[in-house]
Design an enzyme around this catalytic site. Sequence first.
Site, PDB file in Angstrom:
ATOM      1  N   TRP B 339       0.844  -1.205   0.000  1.00 43.01           N
ATOM      2  CA  TRP B 339       0.000   0.000   0.000  1.00 43.01           C
ATOM      3  C   TRP B 339       0.880   1.255   0.000  1.00 43.01           C
ATOM      4  O   TRP B 339       0.547   2.263  -0.615  1.00 43.01           O
ATOM      5  CB  TRP B 339      -0.898  -0.007   1.254  1.00 43.01           C
ATOM      6  N   HIS B 340       2.023   1.172   0.686  1.00 41.48           N
ATOM      7  CA  HIS B 340       2.887   2.352   0.792  1.00 41.48           C
ATOM      8  C   HIS B 340       3.596   2.683  -0.511  1.00 41.48           C
ATOM      9  O   HIS B 340       4.013   3.810  -0.722  1.00 41.48           O
ATOM     10  CB  HIS B 340       3.924   2.159   1.904  1.00 41.48           C
ATOM     11  N   GLY B 341       3.775   1.715  -1.371  1.00 41.00           N
ATOM     12  CA  GLY B 341       4.445   2.029  -2.628  1.00 41.00           C
ATOM     13  C   GLY B 341       4.650   0.805  -3.479  1.00 41.00           C
ATOM     14  O   GLY B 341       4.718  -0.321  -2.980  1.00 41.00           O
ATOM     15  N   PHE B 489       1.617   8.332  -1.252  1.00 38.25           N
ATOM     16  CA  PHE B 489       0.875   7.087  -1.119  1.00 38.25           C
ATOM     17  C   PHE B 489      -0.581   7.300  -1.510  1.00 38.25           C
ATOM     18  O   PHE B 489      -1.362   6.459  -1.504  1.00 38.25           O
ATOM     19  CB  PHE B 489       0.976   6.545   0.309  1.00 38.25           C
TER      20      PHE B 489
END
Lengths: 266, 489
Positions: B339-341, B489
């Site tokens: 989800w963060h990258g 994000f």
Amino acid sequence: MKRHYIELWLLLLAAFVVVAAASAFEMPEVCGHQFRHSGIAEAITASRDTVESQLAEVIVADSIECPVPARTFPMPMDTTSHTILFIGDSMLEGLGPRLAAYAEKNGHTLYNVVWYSSTSEVWGRSDKLKNYIEKIRPGFIFVSLGANELFVRDIAAKRRQYVEKIVADIDTIPFVWIGPPNWKDDTGINELIASVAPKGTFFLSNGMTFQRSKDGAHPTRDSACDWLDSVARWMPQNALHPIRMERPDKKHGRPARIFVHQPSEK
Amino acid sequence: MNDILLNIRDYLLYDPQSPMLFSSGTFWALFLIFMPLYGLLRGRLWQMLVFVVAFSFYFYYKSSGVFVLLLGGTSLIDWTLSRLMTAPGRTRLFRKCCVALSLLTSLGILAYFKYANFFLWNLNAMIEGNFQPLDLILPVGISFYTFQSVSYIIDVYKGRVTPTRTWLEYAFFLSFFPALVAGPIVRADYFLPQIRENRHASRTELYTGLWLIILGVLKKAVVADYIAQYNDLIFQSPGSYSGFETLMGIIGYTMQIYCDFSGYSDMAIGIALIMGFRLADNFNYPYKARNISDFWRRWHISLSSWLRDYVYIPLGGNRKGTARTYINNFATMLVGGLWHGAAWKFVFWGAMHGGGLAIHKASRPWLDRLPDIWPLKALWWIVTMSFVAALWVFFRADSWEDSWLVLSGVFNDFSLAYVPAFASARMLWLILMILIILAHALPSRFHGLAARWFVASPWWLKLLLFLVVVQLVLELRSEDVSPFIYFQF
């Protein structure tokens, strides 16, 4: 609307008015510290000619071309190894490691001095450059200053003495002043440095194209490498005192030492 | 005069180089216009909804330009499907299809913008292909509002939330500008009743909101942006600094990411509070945690609780045996990492946290038998913080190679002889670090006391404090304001 809601709105409004109004005046200097203003007044009242040229900035290209015309008679190359002193503002974050790689490749010893948010005025007012020259005894100096004073009004009157002081401090040591990587049109800093620095000591970066980091101002690491490569390519033909600057294989190197100064220092 | 109007117009138009930040002058000026109009409309629900939705969409346009249409489209599809799903006489299969379609749309859009190039890059590496990466720009905050949309549609399907009667209410929830671009991730069951409540903020709430904004600005625009200048040096030229300097850079980044993100959350919660809406806390002094499970109960709470409710529990949670619990934990953290990258470094970061959680859970029976004495508490704190800080390196560094260079750099030329020189050259950095660490370490009741003192203080003192903070921002800012780390994000 409730009374306390209006009170809060008035508080935010009053603060905004104070900050905006203060930006229309020269901020006071207290104990040698020049207070900064928000720039709101300047931004709102800027002339459209300046703004349009700022918006016309072109992004990116691998091929960075040097806009400075070539000299007819190149100076002879100094092939000896030197102790190099590299001073300047935060642009050294990108340029410094690349120059370190050049230094390693060409047998030079590099000392970097980064003074964050510094300007010609800050360096000109202090004796730091003189002290570093005495301490390190460089045979060559690189300067990267001007990025933090692209938009100073009436710059020639305000900063000429400091640019002159820097050049005077350098004295007879060969040097190259790398001009700021304009992301907007300047108010005359490039012209000022070019007029003070002897011919063959000023590398004009304005007009080059860069990939910028997230802040929109600093070139990315790769783009800073290209920037320094351009300086190195420019030197043999155009510098007053060209030194050996063969292109290194590795991208970054480590200077012999890095000195860091914070914006708050004098 | 014409120039002034044109300059103002430029500030009001989308500029990709300067997304709207709560700590920017542009937002401040716009909020001054927003506030009195909002105050006048607060008692009239529908006018208020129209006004805030319009402002939120404009806010998103200022941050992400044309992608505002995507936000509008997503909200319209979600709302339509939620209404269809709950219409009388619908079969279970039909309702499932509605959920699937909604998830496919919102997660599909997220996957396309965020993960398409990651997929192509891996495909190229596997088959030695020659696909060109797509020319994609990630819409700001898409990960945040997509998660809100997913939780809404699932909650409606499960019957935990009654769907909104109008699109306007749903658009208000999804696009609520304080939380739109970087959270906290708002949950419908907590937020929708507040819309219908439609109440004015009390005096205490208003000034607590202002207090949170001031704290947020201090954390983000003063501390995080300033200490970032040094941290960036370390991460941009890994291997170029001594071990001590590198260690300081790692600790610096650990505090920077906390100040940056929790500062933003504070501002978001503060602005919402001024508008009379309560957003749940997003951070609870995470660096006080003495184990990794506790850390995740304190860090980015809105994301970790979202992952718990919509990934971990549906996977089976801890209901299917010990081994499965660990696997579920691990898988949840992998999703959190991704989800963060869209990069393997984030997957690795998530996997390591997942592994850490599993190890902590497995060793809990043994740990619980140990005496509760301060040397052990200190030891667990050091172990937890070292683990968290080391993993932030992968989060921040540009590549795998750089991450390892930074970590190995700590052991390269490490000497305490650097301390005096470091302290004299980076005095302000050090002072800010010490202050923020001390403020973080204070018992939470002190923070409550400070907030109450501020609320009770006279008007002029509040104004003075606000002005001092603004001037501090101006004095310490770098040439351009750094965007929030979590914007990406």
